[in-house]
Design a protein around this motif. Structure first.
Motif, PDB file in Angstrom:
ATOM      1  N   VAL A  37       0.847  -1.185   0.000  1.00  0.00           N
ATOM      2  CA  VAL A  37       0.000   0.000   0.000  1.00  0.00           C
ATOM      3  C   VAL A  37       0.886   1.239   0.000  1.00  0.00           C
ATOM      4  CG1 VAL A  37      -1.838   1.231   1.233  1.00  0.00           C
ATOM      5  CG2 VAL A  37      -1.720  -1.269   1.362  1.00  0.00           C
ATOM      6  N   ASN A  38       0.516   2.229  -0.801  1.00  0.00           N
ATOM      7  CA  ASN A  38       1.217   3.512  -0.816  1.00  0.00           C
ATOM      8  C   ASN A  38       0.372   4.508  -0.019  1.00  0.00           C
ATOM      9  OD1 ASN A  38       3.042   5.486  -1.374  1.00  0.00           O
ATOM     10  ND2 ASN A  38       2.374   5.817  -3.468  1.00  0.00           N
ATOM     11  N   PHE A  39       0.817   4.815   1.216  1.00  0.00           N
ATOM     12  CA  PHE A  39       0.102   5.729   2.100  1.00  0.00           C
ATOM     13  C   PHE A  39       0.586   7.158   1.883  1.00  0.00           C
ATOM     14  CE2 PHE A  39      -0.361   1.700   4.365  1.00  0.00           C
ATOM     15  CZ  PHE A  39      -1.702   1.730   4.719  1.00  0.00           C
ATOM     16  N   THR A  40      -0.332   8.126   2.022  1.00  0.00           N
ATOM     17  CA  THR A  40       0.017   9.524   1.779  1.00  0.00           C
ATOM     18  C   THR A  40       1.088  10.035   2.724  1.00  0.00           C
ATOM     19  OG1 THR A  40      -1.851  10.232   3.146  1.00  0.00           O
ATOM     20  CG2 THR A  40      -2.213  10.153   0.773  1.00  0.00           C
ATOM     21  N   GLU A  41       1.082   9.587   3.970  1.00  0.00           N
ATOM     22  CA  GLU A  41       2.022  10.111   4.968  1.00  0.00           C
ATOM     23  C   GLU A  41       3.127   9.131   5.358  1.00  0.00           C
ATOM     24  OE1 GLU A  41       1.909  13.259   5.837  1.00  0.00           O
ATOM     25  OE2 GLU A  41       0.098  13.556   4.654  1.00  0.00           O
ATOM     26  N   ALA A  42       3.073   7.889   4.861  1.00  0.00           N
ATOM     27  CA  ALA A  42       4.081   6.896   5.253  1.00  0.00           C
ATOM     28  C   ALA A  42       4.791   6.273   4.054  1.00  0.00           C
ATOM     29  CB  ALA A  42       3.430   5.796   6.088  1.00  0.00           C
ATOM     30  N   GLY A  43       4.324   6.574   2.864  1.00  0.00           N
ATOM     31  CA  GLY A  43       4.932   5.984   1.675  1.00  0.00           C
ATOM     32  C   GLY A  43       4.525   4.539   1.488  1.00  0.00           C
ATOM     33  N   LYS A  44       5.349   3.780   0.779  1.00  0.00           N
ATOM     34  CA  LYS A  44       5.032   2.395   0.452  1.00  0.00           C
ATOM     35  C   LYS A  44       5.290   1.497   1.646  1.00  0.00           C
ATOM     36  CE  LYS A  44       6.161   0.884  -3.621  1.00  0.00           C
ATOM     37  NZ  LYS A  44       6.927   0.325  -4.751  1.00  0.00           N
ATOM     38  N   VAL A  45       4.266   0.712   2.008  1.00  0.00           N
ATOM     39  CA  VAL A  45       4.348  -0.205   3.148  1.00  0.00           C
ATOM     40  C   VAL A  45       3.797  -1.556   2.710  1.00  0.00           C
ATOM     41  CG1 VAL A  45       3.572  -0.630   5.509  1.00  0.00           C
ATOM     42  CG2 VAL A  45       3.991   1.710   4.767  1.00  0.00           C
ATOM     43  N   VAL A  46       4.489  -2.630   3.097  1.00  0.00           N
ATOM     44  CA  VAL A  46       3.996  -3.985   2.833  1.00  0.00           C
ATOM     45  C   VAL A  46       3.322  -4.488   4.111  1.00  0.00           C
ATOM     46  CG1 VAL A  46       4.573  -6.333   2.176  1.00  0.00           C
ATOM     47  CG2 VAL A  46       5.795  -4.411   1.136  1.00  0.00           C
ATOM     48  N   ILE A  47       2.060  -4.861   3.984  1.00  0.00           N
ATOM     49  CA  ILE A  47       1.241  -5.295   5.120  1.00  0.00           C
ATOM     50  C   ILE A  47       1.070  -6.804   5.065  1.00  0.00           C
ATOM     51  CG2 ILE A  47      -1.043  -5.100   6.206  1.00  0.00           C
ATOM     52  CD1 ILE A  47       0.398  -2.414   6.176  1.00  0.00           C
ATOM     53  N   ASP A  48       1.229  -7.466   6.208  1.00  0.00           N
ATOM     54  CA  ASP A  48       0.921  -8.892   6.320  1.00  0.00           C
ATOM     55  C   ASP A  48      -0.580  -8.997   6.555  1.00  0.00           C
ATOM     56  OD1 ASP A  48       0.524 -11.536   7.017  1.00  0.00           O
ATOM     57  OD2 ASP A  48       2.140 -11.593   8.501  1.00  0.00           O
ATOM     58  N   GLY A  49      -1.310  -9.388   5.528  1.00  0.00           N
ATOM     59  CA  GLY A  49      -2.764  -9.447   5.585  1.00  0.00           C
ATOM     60  C   GLY A  49      -3.313 -10.461   6.566  1.00  0.00           C
ATOM     61  N   SER A  50      -2.484 -11.392   7.041  1.00  0.00           N
ATOM     62  CA  SER A  50      -2.945 -12.351   8.043  1.00  0.00           C
ATOM     63  C   SER A  50      -2.932 -11.741   9.440  1.00  0.00           C
ATOM     64  CB  SER A  50      -2.091 -13.614   8.016  1.00  0.00           C
ATOM     65  OG  SER A  50      -0.775 -13.340   8.458  1.00  0.00           O
ATOM     66  N   ARG A  51      -2.258 -10.603   9.587  1.00  0.00           N
ATOM     67  CA  ARG A  51      -2.142  -9.956  10.908  1.00  0.00           C
ATOM     68  C   ARG A  51      -2.930  -8.668  11.020  1.00  0.00           C
ATOM     69  NH1 ARG A  51       3.655 -10.255  13.384  1.00  0.00           N
ATOM     70  NH2 ARG A  51       2.318  -9.543  15.026  1.00  0.00           N
ATOM     71  N   ILE A  52      -3.121  -7.971   9.898  1.00  0.00           N
ATOM     72  CA  ILE A  52      -3.785  -6.669   9.907  1.00  0.00           C
ATOM     73  C   ILE A  52      -4.944  -6.683   8.915  1.00  0.00           C
ATOM     74  CG2 ILE A  52      -3.513  -4.198   9.418  1.00  0.00           C
ATOM     75  CD1 ILE A  52      -1.925  -5.097  11.850  1.00  0.00           C
ATOM     76  N   ASP A  53      -6.127  -6.294   9.375  1.00  0.00           N
ATOM     77  CA  ASP A  53      -7.281  -6.149   8.495  1.00  0.00           C
ATOM     78  C   ASP A  53      -7.394  -4.685   8.091  1.00  0.00           C
ATOM     79  OD1 ASP A  53      -8.053  -8.821   8.582  1.00  0.00           O
ATOM     80  OD2 ASP A  53      -9.238  -8.522  10.397  1.00  0.00           O
ATOM     81  N   LEU A  54      -7.022  -4.389   6.855  1.00  0.00           N
ATOM     82  CA  LEU A  54      -7.110  -3.024   6.358  1.00  0.00           C
ATOM     83  C   LEU A  54      -8.577  -2.622   6.203  1.00  0.00           C
ATOM     84  CD1 LEU A  54      -4.247  -3.193   3.734  1.00  0.00           C
ATOM     85  CD2 LEU A  54      -4.206  -2.020   5.938  1.00  0.00           C
ATOM     86  N   ILE A  55      -8.827  -1.315   6.302  1.00  0.00           N
ATOM     87  CA  ILE A  55     -10.188  -0.791   6.210  1.00  0.00           C
ATOM     88  C   ILE A  55     -10.380  -0.165   4.839  1.00  0.00           C
ATOM     89  CG2 ILE A  55     -11.847   0.829   7.185  1.00  0.00           C
ATOM     90  CD1 ILE A  55     -10.121   0.668   9.795  1.00  0.00           C
ATOM     91  N   PRO A  56     -11.250  -0.745   4.003  1.00  0.00           N
ATOM     92  CA  PRO A  56     -11.492  -0.144   2.695  1.00  0.00           C
ATOM     93  C   PRO A  56     -12.168   1.216   2.836  1.00  0.00           C
ATOM     94  CG  PRO A  56     -12.413  -2.358   2.824  1.00  0.00           C
ATOM     95  CD  PRO A  56     -11.983  -1.978   4.194  1.00  0.00           C
ATOM     96  N   VAL A  57     -11.835   2.129   1.944  1.00  0.00           N
ATOM     97  CA  VAL A  57     -12.439   3.463   1.930  1.00  0.00           C
ATOM     98  C   VAL A  57     -13.103   3.632   0.560  1.00  0.00           C
ATOM     99  CG1 VAL A  57     -11.974   5.935   2.010  1.00  0.00           C
ATOM    100  CG2 VAL A  57     -10.693   4.373   3.488  1.00  0.00           C
ATOM    101  N   PHE A  58     -14.405   3.848   0.593  1.00  0.00           N
ATOM    102  CA  PHE A  58     -15.142   3.955  -0.661  1.00  0.00           C
ATOM    103  C   PHE A  58     -15.486   5.401  -1.016  1.00  0.00           C
ATOM    104  CE2 PHE A  58     -15.987  -0.341   0.915  1.00  0.00           C
ATOM    105  CZ  PHE A  58     -15.475  -1.061  -0.155  1.00  0.00           C
ATOM    106  N   ASP A  59     -15.397   6.307  -0.035  1.00  0.00           N
ATOM    107  CA  ASP A  59     -15.627   7.727  -0.311  1.00  0.00           C
ATOM    108  C   ASP A  59     -14.490   8.519   0.334  1.00  0.00           C
ATOM    109  OD1 ASP A  59     -16.371   7.152   2.291  1.00  0.00           O
ATOM    110  OD2 ASP A  59     -18.012   8.576   2.302  1.00  0.00           O
ATOM    111  N   LYS A  60     -13.843   9.340  -0.481  1.00  0.00           N
ATOM    112  CA  LYS A  60     -12.667  10.066   0.016  1.00  0.00           C
ATOM    113  C   LYS A  60     -13.125  11.267   0.755  1.00  0.00           C
ATOM    114  CE  LYS A  60     -10.195   8.482  -3.927  1.00  0.00           C
ATOM    115  NZ  LYS A  60      -9.459   8.798  -5.082  1.00  0.00           N
TER     116      LYS A  60
END
Length: 60
Positions: A37-60
């Motif tokens: 994931v490329n985050f606006t304030e942290a840059g590119k980060v690789v997330i282990d999807g088995s440990r972290i459940d990312l939150i989808p954003v459908f409206d900015k």
């Protein structure tokens, strides 16, 4: 990995539940549970999807 993480595709927008200061992130890839994931304030980060459940954003 949660079922929701399985649905994440490149281009989708997400937030990290434990790092709100990273801001909005755009999924770059989702391969074998490793979500890049490329985050606006942290840059590119690789997330282990088995440990972290990312939150989808459908409206900015």
């Amino acid at each position: 990995m949660s079922d929701l993480n399985n649905l994440l595709e490149p281009g989708m927008m997400v937030r990290h539940p434990q790092q709100p200061e990273w801001g909005l992130g755009q999924v770059q890839s989702n391969i074998a549970g490793r979500i890049t994931v490329n985050f606006t304030e942290a840059g590119k980060v690789v997330i282990d999807g088995s440990r972290i459940d990312l939150i989808p954003v459908f409206d900015k």
